[in-house]
Design an enzyme around this catalytic site. Sequence first.
Site, PDB file in Angstrom:
ATOM      1  N   GLY A 146       0.828  -1.206   0.000  1.00  0.00           N
ATOM      2  CA  GLY A 146       0.000   0.000   0.000  1.00  0.00           C
ATOM      3  C   GLY A 146       0.858   1.248   0.000  1.00  0.00           C
ATOM      4  O   GLY A 146       2.048   1.217   0.311  1.00  0.00           O
ATOM      5  N   CYS A 147       0.249   2.367  -0.341  1.00  0.00           N
ATOM      6  CA  CYS A 147       1.014   3.605  -0.490  1.00  0.00           C
ATOM      7  C   CYS A 147       1.477   4.121   0.871  1.00  0.00           C
ATOM      8  O   CYS A 147       2.670   4.323   1.097  1.00  0.00           O
ATOM      9  CB  CYS A 147       0.195   4.645  -1.248  1.00  0.00           C
ATOM     10  SG  CYS A 147      -1.461   4.938  -0.629  1.00  0.00           S
ATOM     11  N   PHE A 148       0.532   4.360   1.801  1.00  0.00           N
ATOM     12  CA  PHE A 148       0.943   4.775   3.145  1.00  0.00           C
ATOM     13  C   PHE A 148       1.890   3.730   3.736  1.00  0.00           C
ATOM     14  O   PHE A 148       2.882   4.061   4.388  1.00  0.00           O
ATOM     15  CB  PHE A 148      -0.274   4.908   4.065  1.00  0.00           C
ATOM     16  CG  PHE A 148      -0.930   6.255   4.062  1.00  0.00           C
ATOM     17  CD1 PHE A 148      -0.202   7.417   4.278  1.00  0.00           C
ATOM     18  CD2 PHE A 148      -2.311   6.384   3.882  1.00  0.00           C
ATOM     19  CE1 PHE A 148      -0.815   8.662   4.304  1.00  0.00           C
ATOM     20  CE2 PHE A 148      -2.929   7.625   3.910  1.00  0.00           C
ATOM     21  CZ  PHE A 148      -2.188   8.767   4.120  1.00  0.00           C
ATOM     22  N   CYS A 151       5.446   4.224   2.518  1.00  0.00           N
ATOM     23  CA  CYS A 151       6.077   5.447   3.042  1.00  0.00           C
ATOM     24  C   CYS A 151       6.438   5.281   4.518  1.00  0.00           C
ATOM     25  O   CYS A 151       7.516   5.694   4.952  1.00  0.00           O
ATOM     26  CB  CYS A 151       5.111   6.611   2.843  1.00  0.00           C
ATOM     27  SG  CYS A 151       5.828   8.224   3.157  1.00  0.00           S
TER      28      CYS A 151
END
EC number: 1.2.1.38
Lengths: 337, 337, 337, 337
Positions: A146-148, A151
């Site tokens: 996933g993106c979050f 990061c």
Amino acid sequence: MSKQKIVKAGIIGGAGYTGGELLRILINHPSVEIAFIHSNSNAGNYIHEVHTDLFGETELKFTGEYNYNIDVLFLCVGHGDARKFLDANPFPASVKIIDLSQDFRHTEKSTIDYPGTDNSARQFVYGLPELNRETIKTAANIANPGCFATCLQLGLLPLAAKGILKSEVHITATTGSTGAGQSLAPTSHFTWRNDNLSVYKAFDHQHLKEIKQSLTQLQSGFDQEVNFIPYRGDFTRGIIASMYLNSDLTEEEAVKLYTEYYAGHPFTHVTTRNIDLKQIVNTNKCFIQVQKKGNKLFIISIMDNLLKGASGQAVQNMNLIFGLDETAGLRLKAVAF
Amino acid sequence: MSKQKIVKAGIIGGAGYTGGELLRILINHPSVEIAFIHSNSNAGNYIHEVHTDLFGETELKFTGEYNYNIDVLFLCVGHGDARKFLDANPFPASVKIIDLSQDFRHTEKSTIDYPGTDNSARQFVYGLPELNRETIKTAANIANPGCFATCLQLGLLPLAAKGILKSEVHITATTGSTGAGQSLAPTSHFTWRNDNLSVYKAFDHQHLKEIKQSLTQLQSGFDQEVNFIPYRGDFTRGIIASMYLNSDLTEEEAVKLYTEYYAGHPFTHVTTRNIDLKQIVNTNKCFIQVQKKGNKLFIISIMDNLLKGASGQAVQNMNLIFGLDETAGLRLKAVAF
Amino acid sequence: MSKQKIVKAGIIGGAGYTGGELLRILINHPSVEIAFIHSNSNAGNYIHEVHTDLFGETELKFTGEYNYNIDVLFLCVGHGDARKFLDANPFPASVKIIDLSQDFRHTEKSTIDYPGTDNSARQFVYGLPELNRETIKTAANIANPGCFATCLQLGLLPLAAKGILKSEVHITATTGSTGAGQSLAPTSHFTWRNDNLSVYKAFDHQHLKEIKQSLTQLQSGFDQEVNFIPYRGDFTRGIIASMYLNSDLTEEEAVKLYTEYYAGHPFTHVTTRNIDLKQIVNTNKCFIQVQKKGNKLFIISIMDNLLKGASGQAVQNMNLIFGLDETAGLRLKAVAF
Amino acid sequence: MSKQKIVKAGIIGGAGYTGGELLRILINHPSVEIAFIHSNSNAGNYIHEVHTDLFGETELKFTGEYNYNIDVLFLCVGHGDARKFLDANPFPASVKIIDLSQDFRHTEKSTIDYPGTDNSARQFVYGLPELNRETIKTAANIANPGCFATCLQLGLLPLAAKGILKSEVHITATTGSTGAGQSLAPTSHFTWRNDNLSVYKAFDHQHLKEIKQSLTQLQSGFDQEVNFIPYRGDFTRGIIASMYLNSDLTEEEAVKLYTEYYAGHPFTHVTTRNIDLKQIVNTNKCFIQVQKKGNKLFIISIMDNLLKGASGQAVQNMNLIFGLDETAGLRLKAVAF
């Protein structure tokens, strides 16, 4: 792999944001041939009718069919739909699968079974190269993070690798509007979102699960609280996360730890300079700023949610699987401004 | 009118953008009592559940009913729905109607008939105070002008009043996203609209009709082409229009003409200084910059599409009809930044 | 105070952002007469040449002089310059001073001495009405709180008032560009700031001092860490802060505590609904959302940095000092969109 | 040219916006080696200290020196400074010069003399490939066109080539903030520019001169008025221009004319679909929408001011001069959102 090797790629769900970004990358990838781009809603249309920026670059069309004569299949469909698609479509074992949904990210759900077939099961590897690069290289199937999740993990992995995530973690992160996809919603209305910020899913974001799974993979028995406040930002691309926790490391030791951890990873870079979100927009890079403030280790992590947080990382995973240069097709010009 | 006079106002369609702006104004208007705010979709809900910024300022609720015990009725419904509503609901002649839709703006459609009733017909006056102030003061019904229509007319009326609109007119104007209302559409998606500009309805915008009607009212036989290129802007509020035409006037003469025409009009102001869109956002004002460039008279006009271009002007018209100070409730603090 | 009472106000530093906002409010304030607006750099110019949105509303000019024939003096100068100005200009005791800088906010520096004069010293009261309303009503001088300081304190005061701020506090807050004033800087360049977010002064923001001072005023011996990560936002107005700490309160108890604490305070409103930054932009209001998440009490606080965080609060303080309605001149129309 | 050919490039003025964009392109250009990047203000600093997005991609540094051992020199200095630099530094004839300033764009000033030297004069070719591609291929020196100039010419060249620009032309165009460079100015302050639009240099923009020069090159004796209203936009990258004039062409004829004119030009594409600014941001492409509205031919042209309008076109010119693929290094991923 010889320089003549060309990877034949198919795409399911090519009309969405991640499908579009994947196309923007693959069209210029030196070792990829796009075999088909499937879209139920757009079959027969030119790619550039949907991804209008591609006008003049490709005359490819969306198709309503797909075939098995490919090396890799990218699934750019919604959460839940990837598993459904694979349940209904048992691609042969010769086809690698890279799934951008969350359907196979969690260890206990990382397999899909095809009882009674040659390809009796597909096992998915969590496709974060900075965590699992060697495993990815020999993987048959990838659950793209996933993106979050990407990061935040990139901001914490070096600590977990040393087993020193020993206090509660405090994270706030803000994402661009593309993180919510292209469907129309009150929170994606320009009139509402322009110049606005808002919190959502505080302490409850679904990516916490894959984050904790990775931290536990590196630091056995990890059981600290990870407090995560996600914000909707008034920009389209990128995530900026700030994180802190108590730590005995000096700033110098922390910078050294992070720098060494990411040495050899071509997209993730550690700095003590002040960073800002736009530095990485439209690239596959992640910048990590490391500081010590009193007894707090303070980390800022930035990346583009659609690239390092989705389609760029998917291509990075493909490059690793097929033995290509990890950065092939991913040396993207930053938008910078 | 004595200072004790209170105007009782009803609102139909209170949940949209123009309904919300009207409420924001009327709640602090010194001479208005809000009798009801009708909304089919929100009956029973607090106003501040929809217009969330009003939390803490009012405990009014939307109603599913309305009554005739009011002095003025504001119609904030969609184009076409105002006429339908009035067809089905013949309010008594004692109730003034201010309609924000386009249903009664055009002369040939400015009447609604109620044959066989005491109030046999309602005749609507085009409610642009800078054009029709004296008529408005005695009007029973107002057709409130369109947003682009207001901004463009205010840039051209002084010339028509002198009968010197004698060449083709060239206009480009850009509007904020609120001009398109709150419904979700691809062109209102934040991801699409942020940092974007686009043209729509070039040469064909529906407001051209009311603009030409007003110019002809002042300059009999006006028959010049009015070329109008509307743009969608990447901001929420405001319209900026630039217009030019051939003219024999010197800049000094033009400034004098415009200044004299708008003398006594409290919201429309003429200047030779450079203006920019944000100067008038969140106010009921219109600024007009007058310049001469070669043989071209060059006019820039700016105003807030939801205020001077809609709800603010509706209140201005109400003030005129009921003999109140024209600026009552409309001395609004600009957002400025 | 009778309705005829008019407060005569002078302004020092009228050309900056806070001076401009103050003017926008005072020009429409029913009980204020502006005696002078001093600006060294703009003496002799019209107000509307600097605060261009005020064109058409006032013909006031900046002056290079000031006099003592006023009831209240607003100091809208830079940090450090307020004390210097008052050192050099001992206004008579009859003039109340409201200082928007940080020069007198800290208890140990809240006095300025004029030895050997009738007005031997000025003692400043910290002007946060939700903390010190009764003291403000009789104050001679006000130190107007900082913008972040106001937003954060309003999120924490009810807990301190009960003495239950008993764990580390975690705060992230994002401010609009007006928070940095109108001077040109790389971080205020549009090209850099548009679509960008960045952290600054993490754990070190100067407003932490006044925040801790207020919390200690209510909760004697308060000694918890207050971790504060400020962000620069890509919008012009407003602050949104999210804060959490461990708490034994249930959500219901917390909401009750907050609601009771702010009962009677006209601008600060407590809710359990999701809030977003734009709800309060261009108003003097603060919205506070209260939630319980696991063992964490989670608070979101939003307000306009230039209004409740600066000039609006200054006028609120003036209203209190002079016995006016606390909301006089401050029932501002939200920009909403 | 064989695939081994590498072009050695030097850059003067590498710290500005166009210098940065040039670096972003050249770093990934398959046939370019960067020999030096000169900057007076940043000599000795890493490139990525100024162009912070390049962190992790290059360890190049700015230098205070330069040398003649290069194939091409890019001048990315301010208007006026390019000629001064070349006056003081007579590079040998073996070095091609590509100047991004306006110093050599106008025919009467397109030469610089070095009397008494081997390289007695440098003659600059106006570097718009869609106008002068064959001449560029053999040019020694290039005057790279202005950003507005490129966008507007690409919308008009096919008409001039047919000699049918026979009526007054009406143009409005809006540019991103990067068009004004990185110096700080009130109109580049985020607080001012965010959500704002404004007109500047109406009818007087300096690019009109090079536009008319090109139109006259194609249509001898061209003498129509070209009315051009430039706007400052509230975005960072891109120009959108809308243009119209009277024309006898049908839409079909016009589309055919434009399509044929740009056939073979890899970056400029003609369409009848509605276009919007962001489609070309961060690419070297120009999209041109052709419509007929009544007797008006209506053209919309969009491109990225820093790429097709500056550094991208400079590289395109370099490619042409050195016999490289015209698109080498310029197949850039659009930012799209």
